[in-house]
Design an enzyme around this catalytic site. Structure first.
Site, PDB file in Angstrom:
ATOM      1  N   PRO A  57      78.113 -61.790   9.283  1.00  0.00           N
ATOM      2  CA  PRO A  57      76.704 -61.931   8.909  1.00  0.00           C
ATOM      3  C   PRO A  57      76.203 -63.308   9.346  1.00  0.00           C
ATOM      4  O   PRO A  57      76.939 -64.291   9.264  1.00  0.00           O
ATOM      5  CB  PRO A  57      76.720 -61.782   7.387  1.00  0.00           C
ATOM      6  CG  PRO A  57      78.114 -62.080   6.966  1.00  0.00           C
ATOM      7  CD  PRO A  57      78.996 -61.737   8.128  1.00  0.00           C
ATOM      8  N   HIS A  58      74.972 -63.358   9.841  1.00  0.00           N
ATOM      9  CA  HIS A  58      74.470 -64.623  10.370  1.00  0.00           C
ATOM     10  C   HIS A  58      72.949 -64.689  10.272  1.00  0.00           C
ATOM     11  O   HIS A  58      72.284 -63.662  10.138  1.00  0.00           O
ATOM     12  CB  HIS A  58      74.909 -64.809  11.825  1.00  0.00           C
ATOM     13  CG  HIS A  58      74.488 -63.682  12.716  1.00  0.00           C
ATOM     14  ND1 HIS A  58      75.221 -62.518  12.802  1.00  0.00           N
ATOM     15  CD2 HIS A  58      73.431 -63.526  13.534  1.00  0.00           C
ATOM     16  CE1 HIS A  58      74.619 -61.699  13.665  1.00  0.00           C
ATOM     17  NE2 HIS A  58      73.525 -62.281  14.115  1.00  0.00           N
ATOM     18  N   ALA A  59      72.443 -65.909  10.326  1.00  0.00           N
ATOM     19  CA  ALA A  59      70.995 -66.118  10.281  1.00  0.00           C
ATOM     20  C   ALA A  59      70.674 -67.526  10.735  1.00  0.00           C
ATOM     21  O   ALA A  59      71.517 -68.419  10.696  1.00  0.00           O
ATOM     22  CB  ALA A  59      70.473 -65.904   8.861  1.00  0.00           C
TER      23      ALA A  59
END
Length: 157
Positions: A67-69
């Site tokens: 998961p990334h942002a």
């Protein structure tokens, strides 16, 4: 170096064993831990990551999720690693539950740096020997020994 996450974990976190029953719970726990390490709010991190999750699965297969942002308030990419005691559904492309989770946060304005960091994490977790070793690692030091080569190489005096 393809197997080195030292720079991403420098200001990040390692949770070598965690109990979560859902993707949202795992993301929440990593957001909380990264908030403490980065000074960002857990809500800001979690909202940004969940917004990205809605665009498409970050479960990349073989029990791995990344998961990334991009978020405001940091000046370089930072990561958080978590090994789940039981895999959870990240809607991975191979439909397997994910037990190795690496959350990557990058500065809002970073384009290429974010993509390079994502590629670096992906290269590390693509290696079955590393995945197997991480599943056996029971401490933060053990995890660092596997993915942070600079941490284990002897220093010249």
């Amino acid at each position: 170096m393809a197997t080195d996450l030292t720079s991403l974990l420098e200001g990040g976190v390692i949770l070598p064993s965690f109990e979560a029953t859902s993707r949202k719970q795992a993301i929440h726990a990593l957001a909380e831990a990264l908030a403490g390490a980065t000074g960002l709010s857990a809500r800001q991190i979690e909202d940004a990551v969940m917004e990205r999750e809605r665009l498409g699965s970050t479960g990349v297969g073989e029990g791995v999720a990344i998961p990334h942002a991009r978020v405001e308030g940091i000046d370089k990419p930072v990561g958080g690693y978590m090994r789940l005691n039981q895999g959870v559904d990240f809607e991975a492309i191979d439909e397997r539950p994910c037990d190795l989770v690496f959350m990557l946060l990058a500065p809002k304005a970073s384009g290429a740096d974010h993509l390079r960091a994502l590629a670096q994490v992906s290269r590390v977790f693509r290696q079955s020997a590393i995945r197997d070793a991480l599943r056996d690692a029971r401490s933060e030091d053990a995890v660092r020994a596997i993915v942070c080569k600079e941490q284990v190489e002897p220093t010249a005096s």
